[in-house]
Every structure is written in C-alpha cells, then in structure tokens.
Design an enzyme around this catalytic site. Structure first.
Site, PDB file in Angstrom:
ATOM      1  N   GLY A 175       0.845  -1.190   0.000  1.00 31.90           N
ATOM      2  CA  GLY A 175       0.000   0.000   0.000  1.00 31.90           C
ATOM      3  C   GLY A 175       0.874   1.230   0.000  1.00 31.90           C
ATOM      4  O   GLY A 175       1.946   1.226  -0.596  1.00 31.90           O
ATOM      5  N   HIS A 176       0.397   2.281   0.681  1.00 31.77           N
ATOM      6  CA  HIS A 176       1.126   3.549   0.647  1.00 31.77           C
ATOM      7  C   HIS A 176       2.505   3.450   1.290  1.00 31.77           C
ATOM      8  O   HIS A 176       3.482   3.933   0.749  1.00 31.77           O
ATOM      9  CB  HIS A 176       0.330   4.620   1.381  1.00 31.77           C
ATOM     10  CG  HIS A 176      -0.941   4.954   0.689  1.00 31.77           C
ATOM     11  ND1 HIS A 176      -0.968   5.624  -0.501  1.00 31.77           N
ATOM     12  CD2 HIS A 176      -2.226   4.673   1.008  1.00 31.77           C
ATOM     13  CE1 HIS A 176      -2.215   5.758  -0.886  1.00 31.77           C
ATOM     14  NE2 HIS A 176      -3.006   5.185   0.007  1.00 31.77           N
ATOM     15  N   ASP A 292      -8.439   5.424   7.357  1.00 30.60           N
ATOM     16  CA  ASP A 292      -8.069   4.846   6.058  1.00 30.60           C
ATOM     17  C   ASP A 292      -8.948   3.635   5.757  1.00 30.60           C
ATOM     18  O   ASP A 292      -8.484   2.629   5.239  1.00 30.60           O
ATOM     19  CB  ASP A 292      -6.589   4.453   6.090  1.00 30.60           C
ATOM     20  CG  ASP A 292      -6.007   4.300   4.682  1.00 30.60           C
ATOM     21  OD1 ASP A 292      -6.690   4.698   3.713  1.00 30.60           O
ATOM     22  OD2 ASP A 292      -4.884   3.776   4.559  1.00 30.60           O
TER      23      ASP A 292
HETATM   24  P1  ADP Z   1      -0.352  -0.460   3.634  1.00 34.69           P
HETATM   25  O1  ADP Z   1      -0.211   0.242   4.945  1.00 34.69           O
HETATM   26  O2  ADP Z   1       0.903  -0.387   2.862  1.00 34.69           O
HETATM   27  O3  ADP Z   1      -1.560  -0.012   2.877  1.00 34.69           O
HETATM   28  P2  ADP Z   1      -1.778  -2.957   4.239  1.00 34.69           P
HETATM   29  O4  ADP Z   1      -1.720  -3.396   5.650  1.00 34.69           O
HETATM   30  O5  ADP Z   1      -3.021  -2.319   3.766  1.00 34.69           O
HETATM   31  O6  ADP Z   1      -0.506  -2.028   3.924  1.00 34.69           O
HETATM   32  O7  ADP Z   1      -1.451  -4.233   3.331  1.00 34.69           O
HETATM   33  C1  ADP Z   1      -1.308  -4.139   1.935  1.00 34.69           C
HETATM   34  C2  ADP Z   1      -1.977  -5.336   1.241  1.00 34.69           C
HETATM   35  O8  ADP Z   1      -1.379  -6.573   1.678  1.00 34.69           O
HETATM   36  C3  ADP Z   1      -3.468  -5.491   1.563  1.00 34.69           C
HETATM   37  O9  ADP Z   1      -4.273  -4.718   0.706  1.00 34.69           O
HETATM   38  C4  ADP Z   1      -3.684  -7.004   1.366  1.00 34.69           C
HETATM   39  O10 ADP Z   1      -3.861  -7.311   0.002  1.00 34.69           O
HETATM   40  C5  ADP Z   1      -2.340  -7.616   1.818  1.00 34.69           C
HETATM   41  N1  ADP Z   1      -2.411  -8.026   3.239  1.00 34.69           N
HETATM   42  C6  ADP Z   1      -2.198  -7.234   4.308  1.00 34.69           C
HETATM   43  N2  ADP Z   1      -2.311  -7.905   5.467  1.00 34.69           N
HETATM   44  C7  ADP Z   1      -2.612  -9.175   5.150  1.00 34.69           C
HETATM   45  C8  ADP Z   1      -2.864 -10.387   5.930  1.00 34.69           C
HETATM   46  N3  ADP Z   1      -2.825 -10.377   7.277  1.00 34.69           N
HETATM   47  N4  ADP Z   1      -3.146 -11.530   5.274  1.00 34.69           N
HETATM   48  C9  ADP Z   1      -3.210 -11.520   3.916  1.00 34.69           C
HETATM   49  N5  ADP Z   1      -2.986 -10.432   3.134  1.00 34.69           N
HETATM   50  C10 ADP Z   1      -2.692  -9.264   3.733  1.00 34.69           C
HETATM   51 MG    MG Z   2      -3.498  -0.438   3.032  1.00 39.55          MG
END
Ligand code: ADP
Ligand code: MG
Length: 457
Positions: A175-176, A292
């Site tokens: 993500g970001h 968010d």
């Molecule tokens: P960011 O802060 O960079 O946005 P996220 O926590 O939203 O990060 O995670 C980015 C992506 O990774 C999510 O949109 C999802 O597709 C995948 N993801 C995150 N956490 C998990 C998890 N616990 N199990 C499976 N996929 C995950």
């Molecule tokens: Mg995210």
C-alpha cells in the site's frame, strides 16, 4: 463439583497464622458468576487461570480445569501475589496458549514438578487432587519451611519473532507505506512452523514514518475483536528498533483481491458491511479513528468473515477532543475522505463513517476497477493533478454530487451510502446504529436469494 474459578482472589484468609503457636488457615470462596455466561473475551482475560481447553469451549469445564487453575494459584502464592502474564494484551495471552507457552515455575524443584503436571496442556494428564494433596503433605513433612523465591520467574515471550527464523514464501500486497508478505516462522527448522503475514515499512520511507509505524504496532497490540486483524507479535533489528509486524495470515487477501474473483451474493456483501460496522464500532469504543477505511484495507478470512486491517494512519484521539488535525496529507487516499476532512483536515468518528460509505460503494461494485471511487470521481471532475484534484473534488462534493448508484444495488442500500455522505457530520449515522440496519438487510436479502435458488431447482 467443579469450582471453575480457583485463583488467589477467591481464596480467603481466615487466619494468617504468623503468631506463635497458630497455623495459617484459608477457605476457598465461591467462583462468582457462572462460567458458562462468560464471553470469549472474558475467558481470554482469565488466562493464565483458565485451562487452555476452556478458552475455545465453555463445555470443556471439568475437574481437570480446576487442576490447571490450582497450578496457577500456587504460582501466585509462590510469587507473593504477582500475577503471571499480567502485562499481556488479550491477543498475547491467547497466543501464549496457542503456542503452548510454559508458565514460570516455583523455585522449589519438587513443587515445580508437581505444578508443571497441573499445567499440562492435556487435561487428562493432570494429577488428581488426591495425588496433589499427598505430594504436598509429603513435601511439607520433609521440608517444614520451604521458602520461595521473591522475584517473578521470567516467561519466554511468544510475541517476539526472531528474524532469522522468518522464511519468506511470497509477497501479498503493498500500500502507501508498507508491504506485506507471507512467511513461515520455523524456529525448529523442521517444517512445523506457522504461517504468518509480515508487514514491513517500504525501504524508501523516511524517518518520520517510523513514528507512525511504531504507533501502528502499538495500536494493533491493544485491539481485540473478531472483525479486526489479529496481532501476533513483532520482530526487531539488533539495537531494538521494531522493523516488522507479525499478524495472522488471511489467505483470501483484501476485499479488493477477493470480490472481483468470487461469486458473491448481495446477502454476503451486506454481511460483510455489517461486520465492518462491528469492527469500526469496537474501534470507536477504544477511541480510535481509523482514517483509512477502504476495501483495500479490509481482509477476508472466509466467505462469512471479514476483518479490518492496516492501522498505518489510525491515531488515538485523546478523550474530550473530538478531532485530530492532519498536517501532512500528501499521500492521503482523498477519494475516501469526507468533505470536511478535505477542507479542514479534521478526522473524527463521523469521517470514518463517510469512508465506510465509500467502502460500501466498493462492495456493491465488487471492487471493479472501472467503477472504483477514484475512476468515477475523475470521470466527474476531469483529469487534474496534485492539489487541484482536491480543490475540484471539494467543489463537486459541495455542489452535492456523490458517487453514482452501483448497478444492481438496491435503492435502500444506496440511500444508506448517501446518509454516510451527508455534508453535515452530525447527520451521518454512527456505526453502532448501522449494525442492526445491515443485520436486517442481510437477513432479508439472504432469504430472497435462498428462495430464488430453490425456485430454480
Ligand atoms: P499499507 O499500509 O501499505 O496499505 P496494508 O496493511 O493495507 O498495507 O497491506 C497491503 C496489502 O497486503 C493489503 O491490501 C492485502 O492485500 C495484503 N495483506 C495485508 N495484510 C494481510 C494479511 N494479514 N493476510 C493476507 N494479506 C494481507
Ligand atoms: Mg493499506
């Protein structure tokens, strides 16, 4: 008869027995409210007194469970009333049992042996109270003044993951600020390790982000709810800086990964919406504004359960203050933001409700890229760049324009979205009120779907 709540708090002192010629005398008091009415969270709170088999299943309460609690009570006594695992969060406690963690032992070897039998994870291997009594009596006779250690023995920490045992399987998404990968944590190097999701900061992220990163970990640690992704622990670099967040792995990924690829009925979408409201309502009860909420940050456990994740931007807002001012919104997901956030950088519970409305829109469009909120808003405002996008977006929202009604979205659901997008924040419905609304909608549309299927047969 099973007691169900043996612990020092339920043992009353009739006579201290410190005076010359008198001996101590205690009485076991009643267990308090019935074990069977405890919620799962209350049961987890009772770790390490509650026997592991009873955390999952209240029907497992048996004499064996009393033996486990007795062992913990002995520990409390030996540690002068110090409570083992006292500082742990609920998810850490739960994890301690999941990992079959070993509780500390009394310093007296014979007592330690007896206690470790009481703390066997196999209920049927715990000794009977008759045996315990016999052993204790023997110990007392051999050793009239057994003294116990003053300090609390240390417990090995199940939330610490050593970096060298984390083996990467593949990337999961980014993500970001962060990227998330699938790993196996296998300290014994024999393939028995557990599968975890590991989140780390992108390498290009600056120093200032480390603060919000550490905050994300601190936040996730304290949260405990069925619709919020579970924290398992963290791993740190030499020098102590926390670099990776370890959480449960949800194999189906985010709603954005899931919805376009699966045949999901309207009933199921409404169930997801209800669960998001439940998670958000819990978050609000803990005084957190998420900031968010979006389909990309909602993870799918199975076809009946979703969980809110990604607390990168979430911040605890102090009590008595109802908003948090954002200074740097350079990288903000503006198309999910309420008009008041865009104008004044104010985030509060009502702006989370707005973002929920946009998330609901994403659900009803099955996260189809061409209909995504950014795509639709850009269609309406024309292609612009940088700050100009925000200016145009504010103008559009202030004219009262909103995202369109997704195809095959019932009008009453679109009306709910629009309620979440009221210009006046106080007119947006709180999450607590949305839960029963979605429950009813879910039941109704589920029924319709089922009868449609039956008609076709
Ligand atoms: P960011 O802060 O960079 O946005 P996220 O926590 O939203 O990060 O995670 C980015 C992506 O990774 C999510 O949109 C999802 O597709 C995948 N993801 C995150 N956490 C998990 C998890 N616990 N199990 C499976 N996929 C995950
Ligand atoms: Mg995210």
């Amino acid at each position: 008869m099973v007691h169900g709540n043996i612990c020092c708090k339920n043992v009353l002192v009739a006579r201290k027995g410190l005076e010359e010629g008198s001996s101590p005398f205690i009485k076991v008091s009643d267990p308090g409210i019935s074990f069977t009415v405890l919620t799962r969270e209350e049961r987890v709170e009772r770790i390490p007194w509650i026997a592991p088999e009873c955390v999952q299943n209240v029907n497992k309460l048996s004499l064996g469970a009393d033996k486990w609690s007795f062992g913990t009570t002995v520990l409390e006594i030996c540690c002068h009333g110090e409570v083992p695992l006292k500082e742990r969060t609920l998810s850490e406690k739960e994890r301690f049992y999941e990992m079959k963690g070993k509780l500390p032992e009394p310093s007296c070897k014979e007592l330690a042996d007896l206690n470790s039998q009481c703390h066997s994870y196999e209920a049927n291997q715990r000794p009977s109270f008759r045996t315990i009594l016999r052993e204790l009596t023997m110990l007392q006779q051999q050793n009239p003044d057994i003294s116990c250690e003053n300090s609390v023995p240390t417990v090995s920490d199940p939330t610490v993951f050593l970096k060298r045992y984390l083996k990467k399987v593949r990337d999961l998404g980014e993500g970001h600020f962060g990227k998330v990968g699938l790993y196996i944590y296998d300290p014994f190097n024999d393939g028995t390790g557990e599968v975890v999701a590991v989140k780390s900061l992108k390498s290009e992220c600056g120093e200032e982000l480390h603060t919000s990163w550490t905050r994300e970990i601190e936040i996730l640690k304290t949260l405990y709810h069925d619709n919020i992704v579970k924290y398992k622990g963290s791993s740190s670099e030499q020098g102590g800086q926390i670099v990776q967040l370890i959480m449960e792995y949800l194999p189906l990924g985010s709603l954005r990964d899931y919805l376009p690829k699966h045949a999901v009925g309207l009933g199921q979408l409404l169930l997801f919406a209800k669960q998001i409201c439940q998670g958000m309502s819990y978050l609000q009860s803990q005084r957190y504004v998420h900031r968010d909420l979006a389909a990309r940050n909602v993870l799918v456990e199975n076809e009946n359960v979703v969980k809110i994740g990604d607390f990168g931007l979430a911040k605890a807002i102090p009590e008595h203050q109802d908003y948090y001012r954002v200074k740097d919104d350079g990288d903000s997901p503006v198309f999910w933001y309420a008009v008041d956030c865009l104008k004044e950088g104010k985030f509060n519970f009502a702006s989370d409700v707005w973002s929920f409305g946009v998330t609901l829109y994403e659900l009803l469009t099955y996260c189809e890229t061409r209909q995504s909120p950014p795509a639709k808003f850009i269609e309406m405002i024309g292609v612009t760049h940088g700050q100009m996008t925000v200016v145009r977006l504010i103008e559009l929202l202030e004219r009262g324009q909103r995202l369109p009604c997704p195809k095959s979205c019932p009008l009453e659901v679109y009306q709910l979205m629009n309620k979440c997008w009221e210009s006046d924040p106080v007119r947006r419905p709180p999450f607590q009120e949305l839960i029963p609304v979605f429950q009813k909608l879910y039941e109704r549309y589920k029924r319709i779907e089922t009868s449609n299927i039956l008609q076709k047969l």
